[in-house]
Design a protein around this motif. Structure first.
Motif, PDB file in Angstrom:
ATOM      1  N   ALA A 157       0.833  -1.199   0.000  1.00  6.41           N
ATOM      2  CA  ALA A 157       0.000   0.000   0.000  1.00  6.41           C
ATOM      3  C   ALA A 157       0.868   1.248   0.000  1.00  6.41           C
ATOM      4  CB  ALA A 157      -0.913   0.005   1.229  1.00  6.41           C
ATOM      5  N   PRO A 158       0.351   2.361  -0.524  1.00  5.96           N
ATOM      6  CA  PRO A 158       1.106   3.612  -0.493  1.00  5.96           C
ATOM      7  C   PRO A 158       1.520   3.973   0.929  1.00  5.96           C
ATOM      8  CG  PRO A 158      -0.843   3.828  -1.882  1.00  5.96           C
ATOM      9  CD  PRO A 158      -0.959   2.506  -1.193  1.00  5.96           C
ATOM     10  N   GLY A 159       2.772   4.418   1.063  1.00  5.67           N
ATOM     11  CA  GLY A 159       3.253   4.847   2.372  1.00  5.67           C
ATOM     12  C   GLY A 159       4.019   3.795   3.137  1.00  5.67           C
ATOM     13  N   TYR A 160       4.031   2.544   2.653  1.00  4.84           N
ATOM     14  CA  TYR A 160       4.793   1.519   3.365  1.00  4.84           C
ATOM     15  C   TYR A 160       6.279   1.838   3.215  1.00  4.84           C
ATOM     16  CZ  TYR A 160       5.745  -3.041   5.403  1.00  4.84           C
ATOM     17  OH  TYR A 160       6.151  -4.050   6.245  1.00  4.84           O
ATOM     18  N   PRO A 161       7.084   1.664   4.284  1.00  2.93           N
ATOM     19  CA  PRO A 161       8.497   2.071   4.248  1.00  2.93           C
ATOM     20  C   PRO A 161       9.266   1.480   3.073  1.00  2.93           C
ATOM     21  CG  PRO A 161       7.844   1.492   6.479  1.00  2.93           C
ATOM     22  CD  PRO A 161       6.693   1.122   5.592  1.00  2.93           C
ATOM     23  N   HIS A 207      -8.822  -9.362   3.005  1.00  2.77           N
ATOM     24  CA  HIS A 207      -8.243  -8.713   1.836  1.00  2.77           C
ATOM     25  C   HIS A 207      -7.824  -7.291   2.163  1.00  2.77           C
ATOM     26  CE1 HIS A 207      -8.003 -10.192  -2.341  1.00  2.77           C
ATOM     27  NE2 HIS A 207      -7.843  -8.928  -2.667  1.00  2.77           N
ATOM     28  N   GLY A 208      -6.722  -6.863   1.555  1.00  5.71           N
ATOM     29  CA  GLY A 208      -6.268  -5.492   1.697  1.00  5.71           C
ATOM     30  C   GLY A 208      -7.069  -4.557   0.804  1.00  5.71           C
ATOM     31  N   TYR A 209      -7.548  -3.463   1.385  1.00  8.45           N
ATOM     32  CA  TYR A 209      -8.364  -2.510   0.629  1.00  8.45           C
ATOM     33  C   TYR A 209      -7.595  -1.947  -0.564  1.00  8.45           C
ATOM     34  CZ  TYR A 209     -11.103   1.691  -0.372  1.00  8.45           C
ATOM     35  OH  TYR A 209     -11.845   2.665  -0.992  1.00  8.45           O
ATOM     36  N   HIS A 210      -6.273  -1.766  -0.413  1.00  8.75           N
ATOM     37  CA  HIS A 210      -5.453  -1.143  -1.456  1.00  8.75           C
ATOM     38  C   HIS A 210      -4.764  -2.176  -2.349  1.00  8.75           C
ATOM     39  CE1 HIS A 210      -5.960   2.740   0.538  1.00  8.75           C
ATOM     40  NE2 HIS A 210      -5.692   2.132   1.663  1.00  8.75           N
ATOM     41  N   TYR A 226     -19.080 -18.490  -2.592  1.00  8.43           N
ATOM     42  CA  TYR A 226     -18.845 -19.367  -1.443  1.00  8.43           C
ATOM     43  C   TYR A 226     -20.125 -19.533  -0.640  1.00  8.43           C
ATOM     44  CZ  TYR A 226     -13.835 -20.265  -1.529  1.00  8.43           C
ATOM     45  OH  TYR A 226     -12.599 -20.744  -1.854  1.00  8.43           O
ATOM     46  N   PRO A 227     -20.485 -20.782  -0.291  1.00  8.57           N
ATOM     47  CA  PRO A 227     -21.703 -21.006   0.490  1.00  8.57           C
ATOM     48  C   PRO A 227     -21.597 -20.484   1.920  1.00  8.57           C
ATOM     49  CG  PRO A 227     -20.968 -23.025  -0.604  1.00  8.57           C
ATOM     50  CD  PRO A 227     -19.854 -22.045  -0.708  1.00  8.57           C
ATOM     51  N   ASP A 228     -20.383 -20.475   2.488  1.00  5.01           N
ATOM     52  CA  ASP A 228     -20.224 -20.137   3.903  1.00  5.01           C
ATOM     53  C   ASP A 228     -18.951 -19.315   4.069  1.00  5.01           C
ATOM     54  OD1 ASP A 228     -20.319 -19.952   6.613  1.00  5.01           O
ATOM     55  OD2 ASP A 228     -20.103 -22.084   7.031  1.00  5.01           O
ATOM     56  N   ALA A 229     -19.031 -18.028   3.734  1.00  2.41           N
ATOM     57  CA  ALA A 229     -17.838 -17.178   3.761  1.00  2.41           C
ATOM     58  C   ALA A 229     -18.081 -15.914   4.581  1.00  2.41           C
ATOM     59  CB  ALA A 229     -17.420 -16.795   2.347  1.00  2.41           C
ATOM     60  N   VAL A 230     -17.024 -15.491   5.274  1.00  3.52           N
ATOM     61  CA  VAL A 230     -16.997 -14.220   5.987  1.00  3.52           C
ATOM     62  C   VAL A 230     -15.936 -13.358   5.316  1.00  3.52           C
ATOM     63  CG1 VAL A 230     -16.497 -13.088   8.185  1.00  3.52           C
ATOM     64  CG2 VAL A 230     -17.700 -15.280   8.155  1.00  3.52           C
ATOM     65  N   VAL A 231     -16.234 -12.090   5.083  1.00  8.97           N
ATOM     66  CA  VAL A 231     -15.297 -11.178   4.422  1.00  8.97           C
ATOM     67  C   VAL A 231     -14.803 -10.141   5.415  1.00  8.97           C
ATOM     68  CG1 VAL A 231     -15.025  -9.426   2.617  1.00  8.97           C
ATOM     69  CG2 VAL A 231     -16.352 -11.510   2.157  1.00  8.97           C
ATOM     70  N   ARG A 232     -13.502  -9.912   5.423  1.00  2.00           N
ATOM     71  CA  ARG A 232     -12.901  -8.880   6.257  1.00  2.00           C
ATOM     72  C   ARG A 232     -11.964  -8.041   5.389  1.00  2.00           C
ATOM     73  NH1 ARG A 232     -10.868  -8.454  11.706  1.00  2.00           N
ATOM     74  NH2 ARG A 232     -10.062  -6.323  11.882  1.00  2.00           N
ATOM     75  N   ILE A 233     -12.193  -6.739   5.342  1.00  2.79           N
ATOM     76  CA  ILE A 233     -11.344  -5.824   4.579  1.00  2.79           C
ATOM     77  C   ILE A 233     -10.473  -5.042   5.550  1.00  2.79           C
ATOM     78  CG2 ILE A 233     -11.273  -3.959   2.878  1.00  2.79           C
ATOM     79  CD1 ILE A 233     -12.562  -6.458   1.800  1.00  2.79           C
ATOM     80  N   ILE A 234      -9.162  -4.991   5.276  1.00  3.12           N
ATOM     81  CA  ILE A 234      -8.209  -4.312   6.144  1.00  3.12           C
ATOM     82  C   ILE A 234      -7.485  -3.241   5.336  1.00  3.12           C
ATOM     83  CG2 ILE A 234      -6.090  -4.616   7.508  1.00  3.12           C
ATOM     84  CD1 ILE A 234      -7.103  -7.357   8.318  1.00  3.12           C
ATOM     85  N   ASP A 235      -7.161  -2.142   5.984  1.00  4.40           N
ATOM     86  CA  ASP A 235      -6.498  -1.006   5.343  1.00  4.40           C
ATOM     87  C   ASP A 235      -5.037  -1.344   5.065  1.00  4.40           C
ATOM     88  OD1 ASP A 235      -5.824   1.456   4.362  1.00  4.40           O
ATOM     89  OD2 ASP A 235      -5.822   2.470   6.303  1.00  4.40           O
TER      90      ASP A 235
END
Length: 256
Positions: A157-161, A207-210, A226-235
């Motif tokens: 992502a933008p800004g990573y060292p 998943h990473g948002y960027h 997917y029949p049984d999925a949870v989604v998590r988006i991280i910055d």
């Protein structure tokens, strides 16, 4: 200390840590393209206190030797060979990027062995518009080190060292060219989108948002199937295990 297992002409380096009894099924961590098992350092340190955790360097990556692999399915066979050797019958799969493709391949071939699955910055089918497809095809024609550097640079992502990114570029460039380029083609050819509805195990999609390597819309297209999925988006970008290790570990901990 890491151990090694000879599998079909390759010496696979792996770590097997944590308690064996009364701690639930083991967690199995599978890294991505040009990476190595140390992508999972934060997660290993956390989970090894309470669960058995296994990670490996895929064939031709990190401290593992071997080449000649042509497909994602062949990498999946290596992972299964290691688990068979360790007498691990059921497990939770955690795969990043190409490791997520390997995980889906295992879940489709051996659903009885997979208790849960976590796909980190991964998809079931690569989709490109015409412009991006041409750019990706052309990228294989540039010098090898430039090809690797461009792909790793854009994974963050933008800004990573920048110095941290350069460290990962150097590590990726140490992966043999044959392995890098062959598996680049294998990922582009990978396609199980029409079959993911068969995967009935609880699945977490983080998943990473960027992420511009495997963009969020492509992951969401997979999530719908997917029949049984949870989604998590991280910055973060495409390299969630190292960009936001604590947030990823927390998401995994809640899910498993």
């Amino acid at each position: 200390m890491p151990e090694q297992l000879e599998v079909d002409g390759a010496a696979l380096t792996y770590d097997d840590e944590g308690p064996r009894d009364g701690a639930g099924v083991p967690l199995v961590f599978v890294h991505g393209w040009t990476a190595n098992r140390h992508r999972w350092d934060h997660q290993m340190a956390h989970f090894a206190n309470t669960r058995r955790v296994i990670r490996l360097d895929l064939r031709g990556h990190g401290d593992s030797s071997g080449a000649g692999v042509r497909t994602i399915a062949e990498l999946a066979e290596d992972v299964l060979a290691l688990l068979d050797h360790l007498k691990v019958e059921r497990f939770v799969l955690v795969g990043h990027s190409m490791g997520g493709m390997i995980s889906q391949t295992i879940a489709l071939a051996h659903p009885e062995r997979v208790e849960r699955m976590v796909l980190v910055d991964s998809i079931s089918r690569m989709v490109y518009n015409r412009g991006r497809g041409l750019v990706m095809a052309a990228s294989t024609l540039v010098p090898f080190k430039l090809f690797v550097a461009a792909n790793i640079q854009r994974a963050f992502a933008p800004g990573y060292p920048r110095e941290e990114i350069r460290k990962y570029i150097r590590a990726s460039a140490d992966t043999p060219k044959e392995v890098v380029m062959t598996l680049y083609g294998a990922m582009r050819a990978f396609d199980v989108l029409d079959r993911v509805g068969e995967i009935r195990v609880p699945t977490l999609l983080v998943h990473g948002y960027h992420d511009i390597q495997l963009p969020v819309p492509q992951m969401l297209r997979m999530a719908k199937a997917y029949p049984d999925a949870v989604v998590r988006i991280i910055d973060a970008g495409h390299e969630l295990p190292v960009e936001k290790p604590a947030e990823l570990t927390e998401a995994l901990d809640r899910f498993v």
